[in-house]
Design an enzyme around this catalytic site. Structure first.
Site, short mmCIF file in Angstrom:
data_model
loop_
_atom_site.label_atom_id
_atom_site.label_comp_id
_atom_site.label_asym_id
_atom_site.label_seq_id
_atom_site.Cartn_x
_atom_site.Cartn_y
_atom_site.Cartn_z
N HIS A 15 0.86 -1.20 0.00
CA HIS A 15 0.00 0.00 0.00
C HIS A 15 0.89 1.24 0.00
O HIS A 15 1.50 1.57 1.02
CB HIS A 15 -0.91 0.01 1.24
CG HIS A 15 -1.86 1.16 1.26
ND1 HIS A 15 -3.20 1.01 1.44
CD2 HIS A 15 -1.68 2.50 1.11
CE1 HIS A 15 -3.80 2.18 1.40
NE2 HIS A 15 -2.89 3.12 1.21
N HIS A 17 1.60 5.42 -1.69
CA HIS A 17 1.25 6.59 -2.50
C HIS A 17 2.52 7.14 -3.15
O HIS A 17 3.43 7.56 -2.44
CB HIS A 17 0.62 7.67 -1.63
CG HIS A 17 -0.67 7.22 -1.01
ND1 HIS A 17 -1.89 7.40 -1.63
CD2 HIS A 17 -0.93 6.54 0.13
CE1 HIS A 17 -2.85 6.86 -0.88
NE2 HIS A 17 -2.29 6.33 0.20
N LYS A 101 -9.45 -0.02 -5.69
CA LYS A 101 -9.45 0.63 -4.38
C LYS A 101 -10.76 1.35 -4.11
O LYS A 101 -11.22 2.16 -4.92
CB LYS A 101 -8.28 1.64 -4.34
CG LYS A 101 -8.19 2.45 -3.05
CD LYS A 101 -7.77 1.60 -1.86
CE LYS A 101 -7.89 2.34 -0.54
NZ LYS A 101 -6.75 3.17 -0.21
N HIS A 138 -10.48 1.37 1.99
CA HIS A 138 -10.23 2.38 3.02
C HIS A 138 -11.42 2.25 3.96
O HIS A 138 -12.51 2.76 3.68
CB HIS A 138 -10.13 3.79 2.42
CG HIS A 138 -9.78 4.81 3.46
ND1 HIS A 138 -8.58 5.47 3.50
CD2 HIS A 138 -10.49 5.24 4.54
CE1 HIS A 138 -8.57 6.27 4.56
NE2 HIS A 138 -9.71 6.15 5.20
N HIS A 176 -4.50 -0.41 5.96
CA HIS A 176 -3.99 0.38 7.09
C HIS A 176 -4.88 0.29 8.33
O HIS A 176 -5.44 1.29 8.78
CB HIS A 176 -3.75 1.85 6.69
CG HIS A 176 -4.84 2.48 5.83
ND1 HIS A 176 -6.16 2.49 6.19
CD2 HIS A 176 -4.78 3.11 4.63
CE1 HIS A 176 -6.86 3.11 5.26
NE2 HIS A 176 -6.04 3.49 4.29
N ASP A 249 1.56 2.77 3.43
CA ASP A 249 0.71 3.96 3.26
C ASP A 249 1.56 5.23 3.32
O ASP A 249 1.06 6.29 3.71
CB ASP A 249 -0.41 4.00 4.32
CG ASP A 249 -1.55 4.92 3.89
OD1 ASP A 249 -1.62 5.30 2.72
OD2 ASP A 249 -2.37 5.27 4.77
O1 DOR Z 1 -3.11 9.54 5.64
C1 DOR Z 1 -3.46 9.25 4.51
N1 DOR Z 1 -2.90 9.84 3.42
N2 DOR Z 1 -4.43 8.35 4.34
C2 DOR Z 1 -4.96 8.09 3.15
O2 DOR Z 1 -5.86 7.29 3.08
C3 DOR Z 1 -4.52 8.83 1.95
C4 DOR Z 1 -3.17 9.36 2.11
C5 DOR Z 1 -2.78 10.38 1.06
O3 DOR Z 1 -3.01 10.11 -0.14
O4 DOR Z 1 -2.24 11.41 1.40
ZN ZN Z 2 -3.31 5.11 1.56
#
Ligand code: DOR
Ligand code: ZN
Length: 350
Positions: A15, A17, A101, A138, A176, A249
């Site tokens: 997971h 970003h 997702k 989520h 998460h 995450d």
């Molecule tokens: O803390 C987070 N940041 N949780 C998420 O679900 C998305 C992520 C983000 O893309 O910044």
């Molecule tokens: Zn995330």
């Protein structure tokens, strides 16, 4: 005396970003240095909703990798109430898309295209169950009358239990997880239901949000919970139970988007992810179980081969920089200006 060393099969991040453009170029190196593969979140602006968009995004990620890196991004689609049922067959047939997702609309960063009413995506979920494409959740409700610390627990009761009853064969990952309730639900579920656990939820509880004053860099979604929940997560991660695997995450935001009157959710942990997980497992006295959590349970769930190369850590502390570049700005990483107990041993392969 030589520092203790830990060598494991190279892990994957289930997971992550990675953002896009200059931000992508700023952060990808940290992940590629540690992980062989990562499940890449689709919450760009606009979101990645089709296989064609996921393939384009994949090419941009590949183009931003350090030369010669063997890192493989595993792409996901962002589920919306207008996702076409046919997109699921296309995703399954593609060699780049590995999951879909679900974001509840309004839950977190770039989630406004998310789902408002789960029943509106039932036909898509049916297709996912049929094609055996995992659904990544989520798992939070966004109703304004629900206390922010209860959002995950209420999601499980109101949505996850009925979803599992309706789609018993659908492979689902509760992403998460942050509560004992999620640990209990997932550990009691069949093998087609799993959960990822971040390293910040293993190492921090909600006191970290208010240590001496408000700490925007520790704000994430789902929000940090009280100590009893952190302890339950650590127990689950280190239990050897294959329902649980690594997903950082890691979510970089420019400093000015965090240090403001309405700051964004997300911790940046990619710079030290595996090293910090090692700290958490050491804290539990279960370093011997890090490899299964980080390198075996994830690929087994996704039905992908386990990695064959290895990675080494040694117990030599190092200091995390105050910040890393992020596009035209900077990003404050977890442990900024403080020390991490484990370091990566650089090898020719990494
Ligand atoms: O803390 C987070 N940041 N949780 C998420 O679900 C998305 C992520 C983000 O893309 O910044
Ligand atoms: Zn995330």
């Amino acid at each position: 005396m030589k520092s203790p060393r830990l060598e494991i099969t190279r892990p994957d991040d289930w997971h992550l970003h990675l953002r896009d453009g200059d931000a992508l170029a700023s952060v990808i190196g940290h992940t590629a240095q540690r992980f062989a593969r990562a499940i890449v979140m689709p919450n760009l602006k606009p979101p990645v909703t089709t296989v064609a968009q996921a393939e384009d995004y994949r090419r941009r990620i590949m183009a931003s990798l350090p030369a010669g890196s063997p890192f493989q991004p595993l792409m996901t689609l962002y589920l919306t109430e207008s996702t076409a049922v046919e997109e699921i067959a296309r995703a399954k047939a593609s060699d780049g898309v590995f999951a879909v997702k679900y974001y509840p609309a309004g839950a977190t960063t770039h989630s406004d295209s998310g789902v408002r009413e789960l029943s509106r995506v039932y036909r898509v979920l049916e297709a996912m169950e049929k094609h055996d494409l995992p659904l990544l959740l989520h798992g939070e409700v966004t109703d304004p009358d629900i206390d922010i610390f209860d959002r995950e627990q209420v999601f499980i009761e109101r949505h996850l239990v009925p979803l599992q009853a309706r789609f018993p064969a659908l492979r689902m990952v509760l992403e998460h997880i942050t509560t004992r309730d999620a640990v209990d639900f997932v550990s009691g579920a069949p093998a087609n239901v799993a959960a990822t656990i971040t390293v910040h939820h293993l190492l921090l509880n909600r006191n970290a949000l208010f240590a001496g004053g408000i700490r925007p860099h520790n704000y994430c979604a789902p929000i940090l919970k009280r100590e009893a929940h952190r302890a339950a997560l650590l127990q689950a991660a280190t239990s050897g139970d294959p329902h649980f695997f690594l997903g950082t995450d890691s979510a970089p935001h420019p400093r000015e988007a965090k240090e403001t009157a309405c700051g964004c959710a997300g911790l940046y942990t990619a710079h030290a992810a595996l090293e910090l997980y090692a700290e958490a497992f050491e804290q539990a006295g279960r370093l011997d179980r890090l490899e299964a959590f980080a390198s075996f349970h994830g690929p087994d769930f996704y039905r992908l081969p386990r990695n064959t190369d290895r990675i080494a850590l040694e117990r030599t502390p190092w200091n995390v920089p105050e910040e890393y570049p992020l596009a035209g700005s900077t990003c404050q990483p977890m442990r900024a200006g403080e020390s991490v107990a484990w370091s990566l041993v650089e090898t020719a392969a990494s």
